[in-house]
Write an enzyme that holds these catalytic residues in place. Structure first.
Site, PDB file in Angstrom:
ATOM      1  N   CYS A  62      -1.877  15.502   0.310  1.00  0.00           N
ATOM      2  CA  CYS A  62      -0.434  15.339   0.107  1.00  0.00           C
ATOM      3  C   CYS A  62      -0.046  15.702  -1.333  1.00  0.00           C
ATOM      4  O   CYS A  62       0.038  16.875  -1.656  1.00  0.00           O
ATOM      5  CB  CYS A  62       0.007  13.932   0.482  1.00  0.00           C
ATOM      6  SG  CYS A  62       1.807  13.798   0.680  1.00  0.00           S
TER       7      CYS A  62
ATOM      8  N   HIS B 222      -1.860  13.516   5.845  1.00  0.00           N
ATOM      9  CA  HIS B 222      -2.670  12.383   5.396  1.00  0.00           C
ATOM     10  C   HIS B 222      -3.859  12.178   6.335  1.00  0.00           C
ATOM     11  O   HIS B 222      -3.793  11.367   7.272  1.00  0.00           O
ATOM     12  CB  HIS B 222      -1.817  11.118   5.322  1.00  0.00           C
ATOM     13  CG  HIS B 222      -0.934  11.072   4.123  1.00  0.00           C
ATOM     14  ND1 HIS B 222      -1.332  10.504   2.934  1.00  0.00           N
ATOM     15  CD2 HIS B 222       0.313  11.566   3.914  1.00  0.00           C
ATOM     16  CE1 HIS B 222      -0.362  10.629   2.044  1.00  0.00           C
ATOM     17  NE2 HIS B 222       0.655  11.275   2.621  1.00  0.00           N
TER      18      HIS B 222
ATOM     19  N   GLU C  65      -6.497  10.574   5.861  1.00  0.00           N
ATOM     20  CA  GLU C  65      -7.045   9.217   5.773  1.00  0.00           C
ATOM     21  C   GLU C  65      -6.400   8.274   6.780  1.00  0.00           C
ATOM     22  O   GLU C  65      -6.949   7.191   7.065  1.00  0.00           O
ATOM     23  CB  GLU C  65      -6.885   8.677   4.345  1.00  0.00           C
ATOM     24  CG  GLU C  65      -5.511   8.158   3.970  1.00  0.00           C
ATOM     25  CD  GLU C  65      -4.503   9.253   3.614  1.00  0.00           C
ATOM     26  OE1 GLU C  65      -3.377   8.906   3.209  1.00  0.00           O
ATOM     27  OE2 GLU C  65      -4.848  10.452   3.737  1.00  0.00           O
TER      28      GLU C  65
END
Length: 229
Positions: free
Chosen positions: A111, A210, A212
């Site tokens: 990001c 993202h 994660e």
């Protein structure tokens, strides 16, 4: 076999935990968990001191998500919607980025990390993506990930084992002018650049989404594998 040491940048923000309410160096644990599950040893790098000097002691680097970059770094006045600018974090992460590129350190930008990479190499940013694409699906509400499909390049598709992906998005800015030395490796249907890689680098890539936030973490596994070598 020793775990490769993966440095990951972090926020410095007011935080509340147990009985305390004070500024803290913090990072969503999802990053830490993904690095550890991929076989790496996560080390959090706060924006203090001289983190760029650690590039030679790391096996890999992640520049994590966060607030907006100071538009002065790419020669633009701040838009009304640009926010959470932290100049001390900009200074630390641009130094880390330059050191990683100079030394060939395996690198993953997430990001904000994609935006740092593009600006560090001379590119610019759209400061408020909804003004360009006409919708807010890239960042639908505070603290809420959007889900938008992206089309992957062959190299990125190999990591994800497929050409199409619907990852978690939370960004209101994106690449405007692509920096020299970067290759686009993913786009969303509205044309937004969603991933890039450094041309000719062994492993230096960044994504606007993202990773994660998802259970599977192929990008983290790919970074740790590159760090082992």
């Amino acid at each position: 076999m020793a775990r490769p040491v993966i440095g990951v940048t972090c926020y410095v923000e007011p935080a509340r935990f147990t009985v305390w309410d004070m500024p803290a160096a913090l990072l969503p644990y999802m990053y830490v968990d993904h690095i550890a599950r991929a076989g790496g040893q996560p080390v959090i790098l706060p924006p203090a001191g001289e983190p760029a000097a650690l590039a030679g002691r790391l096996d890999g680097l992640i520049i994590a998500g966060g607030g907006d970059i100071d538009p002065a770094r790419y020669g633009a006045p701040p838009a009304e919607q640009t926010g959470y600018v932290r100049e001390f974090r900009d200074e630390a992460e641009f130094g880390l980025m330059e050191a990683a590129l100079r030394t060939g350190l395996p690198f993953l930008g997430i990001c904000r990390g994609l935006q740092v990479l593009n600006v560090a190499l001379g590119g610019t940013l759209h400061q408020h993506l909804p003004d360009l694409v006409g919708h807010t699906a890239h960042s639908p509400a505070p603290g809420t990930f959007g889900r938008l499909p992206v089309r992957l390049s062959p190299g990125l598709a190999k990591i994800y084992d497929g050409e199409d992906l619907t990852p978690a998005h939370y960004h209101h800015q994106a690449i405007d002018r692509l920096a020299d030395g970067l290759e686009v490796t993913a786009r969303s249907d509205d044309g937004t650049i969603e991933a890039v890689e450094v041309t000719g680098a062994a492993f230096a890539l960044a994504v606007q989404w993202h990773p994660e936030a998802d259970e599977d973490g192929p990008l983290f596994h790919a970074l740790v594998a590159a760090a082992r070598h």
